[in-house]
Design a protein around this motif. Structure first.
Motif, short mmCIF file in Angstrom:
data_model
loop_
_atom_site.label_atom_id
_atom_site.label_comp_id
_atom_site.label_asym_id
_atom_site.label_seq_id
_atom_site.Cartn_x
_atom_site.Cartn_y
_atom_site.Cartn_z
N LEU A 96 0.84 -1.21 0.00
CA LEU A 96 0.00 0.00 0.00
C LEU A 96 0.87 1.25 0.00
O LEU A 96 0.46 2.30 -0.49
CB LEU A 96 -0.92 0.00 1.23
CG LEU A 96 -1.88 -1.19 1.33
CD1 LEU A 96 -2.60 -1.18 2.67
CD2 LEU A 96 -2.91 -1.14 0.20
N GLY A 97 2.07 1.14 0.57
CA GLY A 97 2.95 2.30 0.68
C GLY A 97 3.87 2.49 -0.52
O GLY A 97 4.59 3.49 -0.60
N ARG A 98 3.86 1.53 -1.43
CA ARG A 98 4.78 1.64 -2.59
C ARG A 98 4.05 1.64 -3.92
O ARG A 98 4.61 2.07 -4.92
CB ARG A 98 5.77 0.47 -2.57
CG ARG A 98 6.78 0.58 -1.46
CD ARG A 98 7.74 -0.60 -1.49
NE ARG A 98 8.64 -0.54 -0.34
CZ ARG A 98 8.98 -1.56 0.40
NH1 ARG A 98 8.51 -2.76 0.13
NH2 ARG A 98 9.80 -1.42 1.42
N ASP A 99 2.84 1.12 -3.92
CA ASP A 99 2.18 0.87 -5.20
C ASP A 99 0.91 1.72 -5.29
O ASP A 99 -0.16 1.32 -4.81
CB ASP A 99 1.85 -0.63 -5.30
CG ASP A 99 1.33 -1.01 -6.66
OD1 ASP A 99 1.00 -0.09 -7.45
OD2 ASP A 99 1.24 -2.21 -6.94
N PHE A 130 9.50 -0.54 7.13
CA PHE A 130 9.70 0.63 6.28
C PHE A 130 8.77 0.68 5.08
O PHE A 130 8.67 -0.27 4.33
CB PHE A 130 11.16 0.66 5.77
CG PHE A 130 12.14 0.65 6.89
CD1 PHE A 130 12.28 1.74 7.71
CD2 PHE A 130 12.93 -0.47 7.12
CE1 PHE A 130 13.17 1.74 8.76
CE2 PHE A 130 13.83 -0.49 8.17
CZ PHE A 130 13.95 0.61 8.99
N TRP A 131 8.09 1.78 4.93
CA TRP A 131 7.36 2.07 3.71
C TRP A 131 7.10 3.57 3.69
O TRP A 131 7.31 4.27 4.67
CB TRP A 131 6.06 1.26 3.63
CG TRP A 131 5.10 1.55 4.72
CD1 TRP A 131 4.17 2.54 4.75
CD2 TRP A 131 4.95 0.84 5.94
NE1 TRP A 131 3.46 2.49 5.92
CE2 TRP A 131 3.92 1.46 6.66
CE3 TRP A 131 5.58 -0.28 6.50
CZ2 TRP A 131 3.51 1.03 7.91
CZ3 TRP A 131 5.17 -0.71 7.73
CH2 TRP A 131 4.15 -0.07 8.43
N ASP A 132 6.63 4.03 2.54
CA ASP A 132 6.39 5.46 2.36
C ASP A 132 5.02 5.81 2.95
O ASP A 132 3.99 5.46 2.40
CB ASP A 132 6.44 5.77 0.86
CG ASP A 132 6.21 7.25 0.57
OD1 ASP A 132 5.56 7.94 1.39
OD2 ASP A 132 6.69 7.71 -0.48
N LYS A 133 5.04 6.51 4.08
CA LYS A 133 3.79 6.74 4.80
C LYS A 133 2.82 7.61 3.98
O LYS A 133 1.61 7.38 4.00
CB LYS A 133 4.08 7.39 6.14
CG LYS A 133 2.85 7.38 7.05
CD LYS A 133 3.00 8.33 8.21
CE LYS A 133 3.45 7.66 9.45
NZ LYS A 133 3.41 8.56 10.61
N ARG A 134 3.36 8.59 3.27
CA ARG A 134 2.48 9.48 2.52
C ARG A 134 1.72 8.70 1.44
O ARG A 134 0.51 8.83 1.28
CB ARG A 134 3.29 10.62 1.88
CG ARG A 134 2.42 11.68 1.26
CD ARG A 134 3.24 12.79 0.64
NE ARG A 134 4.10 13.46 1.60
CZ ARG A 134 5.00 14.38 1.29
NH1 ARG A 134 5.18 14.73 0.04
NH2 ARG A 134 5.73 14.96 2.21
N THR A 135 2.46 7.88 0.70
CA THR A 135 1.82 7.04 -0.32
C THR A 135 0.83 6.08 0.33
O THR A 135 -0.29 5.87 -0.16
CB THR A 135 2.89 6.23 -1.09
OG1 THR A 135 3.83 7.14 -1.64
CG2 THR A 135 2.27 5.39 -2.19
N LEU A 140 -4.78 4.44 1.16
CA LEU A 140 -5.92 4.13 2.03
C LEU A 140 -7.10 5.05 1.72
O LEU A 140 -8.26 4.60 1.69
CB LEU A 140 -5.53 4.27 3.50
CG LEU A 140 -4.56 3.24 4.09
CD1 LEU A 140 -4.50 3.40 5.61
CD2 LEU A 140 -4.95 1.83 3.73
N ASP A 141 -6.81 6.32 1.49
CA ASP A 141 -7.89 7.27 1.14
C ASP A 141 -8.60 6.82 -0.13
O ASP A 141 -9.84 6.86 -0.22
CB ASP A 141 -7.32 8.68 0.94
CG ASP A 141 -6.97 9.34 2.27
OD1 ASP A 141 -7.43 8.84 3.32
OD2 ASP A 141 -6.21 10.33 2.25
N ASP A 142 -7.83 6.41 -1.12
CA ASP A 142 -8.43 5.94 -2.38
C ASP A 142 -9.31 4.71 -2.15
O ASP A 142 -10.41 4.60 -2.70
CB ASP A 142 -7.34 5.59 -3.40
CG ASP A 142 -6.68 6.84 -3.98
OD1 ASP A 142 -7.16 7.95 -3.67
OD2 ASP A 142 -5.68 6.70 -4.70
#
Lengths: 263, 132
Positions: A96-99, A130-135, A140-142
Motif C-alpha cells: 500500500l505504501g509503494r504501489d 519501512f514504507w512510504d507513509k504518505r503514499t 488508504l484514502d483511495d
C-alpha cells in the motif's frame, strides 16, 4: 535447475485459498460477519505456509506482485461462493505504501469477478518496518473512496501497533492470537485486551478476536465486549468446496454453528 | 527438571540440485533430524527468519553459473543467527574458499562427493555441544 519458487507462485494454480469465518456473537445467537480469505503457497513447498510465502516474496522484492497475485486468486475463488458474504483480504502495508496503482488494480479485479468493492475489507498486515507513509495514507484514502473498509491485522504484533492504528483510523482492529490465546488465565493479557477494546470503542472501530480456540478464552473476550470472533473454536479455515458443503454461509444461530463444529 | 524427551535437531540444507536435497532429506530424516531444504538464497533466508535451526549445510554454488553464493549465505547465517552451526559442502572449493568460509564462521568444510554417513558424522560432531 527447476523453476524458481517465484515462478511457481505466479503460475496459474500456484496459490490456493481457504476461507475462515468471522462470527458476530450476541446473547441471542451468532451470525456470519465476514470471511477472511487466506492464501496458501504452492503445495508441497516450503512456502505453502503463508508466513514463509510472504517472507520469501519480501526477500525477492516482489511482495507487491505476490500480494496482487494473491488478490486475483482470492477474488476469483470468492466469486464462486454462494451469497454475498463480506470478504477480508490481506495486503501488506509495504504494498500500500509503494504501489499507487493498488486501488485501481483492486477495483478492476473486483469488477472482473463481479464482487462489489463495498463487500471488501483490506486487512493491513506488516512485519517490515519501512514504507512510504504518505503514499500509504493516500492509498488508504483511495480505497475508502471506493467503499472498501480497512482493518489493522495482528494488532499487538510486529508493526501493527498504536502508531499504525493512529495512522490508519481503521474500521476494524484484529487482535493477534498471541494476546487472545490463554487470556482466560492471564490477567496481563486481559489487561491488554481491555485496553485495545477501549481504543476500538473510542475510534468507533469494530474489534475482532483472532485465534479463539477454547470456551474460557471465548468467554473472556466476550466479557470484554469483543463480539467478533475468529478461530478454531467455531471453524478452521476451509477450502471453498468444504465451506459451501458446511452451509456456514447461511447459518444464523449458535446451536447450529456449534453443532457443525462438533462442539 | 528434564523431561527425558529430547527434541530432534532441525537442519536446513541449501543446494540448487533437487536430487541432492532429496537424498539429504531422506537420509537425515531417517537419522531422526527435522529437515528443511531450500534451493534459493531468498528461500533459505525466509526459512531462517521463521524457523529455528540448529545447523545449516550449504552448497557453495547455488545458481549453477559458477558463483559462490554459498559464502554469501554463510556470512548471512553466521552474522544474524550465530547459534546456527554451518557446514559448507562443495565440489569446487579450494584452500582460498575454505579459508574465506572459515573466516565467515563456517564450522566445517566438506568436499563433494561425500558419502552421506560422513556428512552425518560431521553434523553429529558439530551438534555435540549444541544445546536446544
Amino acid at each position: 535447475m527447476s523453476a524458481s519458487l517465484l515462478d511457481k507462485i505466479l503460475q496459474p494454480g500456484g496459490l490456493s485459498v481457504v476461507f475462515q469465518p468471522i462470527f458476530e456473537v450476541h446473547a441471542e445467537g451468532r451470525r456470519l460477519h465476514a470471511l477472511e480469505c487466506l492464501v496458501r503457497g504452492p503445495s508441497g513447498t516450503n512456502i505453502e505456509s503463508p508466513d514463509i510465502l510472504f517472507e520469501y516474496a519480501r526477500r525477492k522484492r516482489e511482495a507487491s506482485l505476490v500480494d496482487k497475485t494473491s488478490i486475483i486468486t482470492v477474488l476469483r475463488e470468492a466469486s464462486k461462493l454462494c451469497g454475498e458474504p463480506r470478504l477480508s483480504i490481506n495486503v501488506h502495508a509495504s504494498t500500500l505504501g509503494r504501489d499507487r496503482t493498488f486501488p485501481s488494480f483492486l477495483k478492476e479485479t473486483a469488477e472482473a469477478c463481479s464482487i462489489s468493492l463495498s463487500r471488501l475489507t483490506v486487512e493491513i498486515v506488516e512485519q517490515a518496518p519501512f514504507w512510504d507513509k504518505r503514499t500509504f495514507l493516500s492509498t488508504l484514502d483511495d480505497l475508502r473512496s471506493f467503499d472498501v473498509q480497512i482493518a489493522v491485522d495482528d494488532v499487538g504484533y510486529g508493526q501493527s501497533n498504536y502508531q499504525m492504528i493512529l495512522d490508519c483510523r481503521p474500521d476494524y482492529l484484529k487482535i493477534d492470537r498471541y494476546l487472545v490465546s490463554g487470556s482466560h488465565a492471564d490477567s496481563y493479557r486481559r489487561a491488554i485486551l481491555e485496553s485495545i477494546a477501549l481504543v476500538a470503542q473510542k475510534f468507533g472501530s469494530g474489534i475482532v478476536a483472532e485465534g479463539v480456540e477454547c470456551i474460557p478464552d471465548l468467554d473472556t473476550v466476550l466479557s470484554l465486549g469483543i463480539n467478533l470472533i475468529q478461530g478454531f473454536i467455531f471453524c478452521r479455515p476451509l477450502p471453498r468446496s468444504e465451506l459451501i458443503a458446511s452451509d456456514l454461509l447461511h447459518y444464523d444461530s449458535a446451536p447450529r454453528v456449534l453443532a457443525i463444529c462438533g462442539l | 527438571m528434564e523431561s527425558g524427551i529430547k527434541k530432534p535437531y532441525r537442519i536446513l540444507f541449501v543446494d540448487d540440485e533437487e536430487s541432492i536435497l532429496f537424498a539429504m532429506r531422506e537420509y537425515f530424516s531417517i537419522q531422526g533430524y527435522d529437515v528443511d531444504c531450500a534451493q534459493e538464497m531468498e528461500e533459505a533466508e525466509a526459512l531462517l527468519a521463521k524457523v529455528c535451526y540448529s545447523l545449516a549445510v550449504v552448497d557453495l554454488q547455488l545458481t549453477g553459473l559458477g558463483g559462490a553464493e554459498g559464502l554469501e549465505i554463510i556470512g548471512y547465517i553466521c552474522e544474524r543467527y550465530p547459534s546456527v552451526k554451518v557446514i559448507l559442502l562443495t565440489a569446487y572449493g579450494g584452500p582460498e574458499i575454505e579459508m574465506e568460509a572459515r573466516r565467515r564462521g563456517v564450522g566445517a568444510f566438506l568436499h563433494k562427493p561425500m558419502p552421506l554417513p560422513e556428512v552425518a558424522q560431521t553434523v553429529s560432531e558439530l551438534l555435540r555441544d549444541c544445546s536446544l
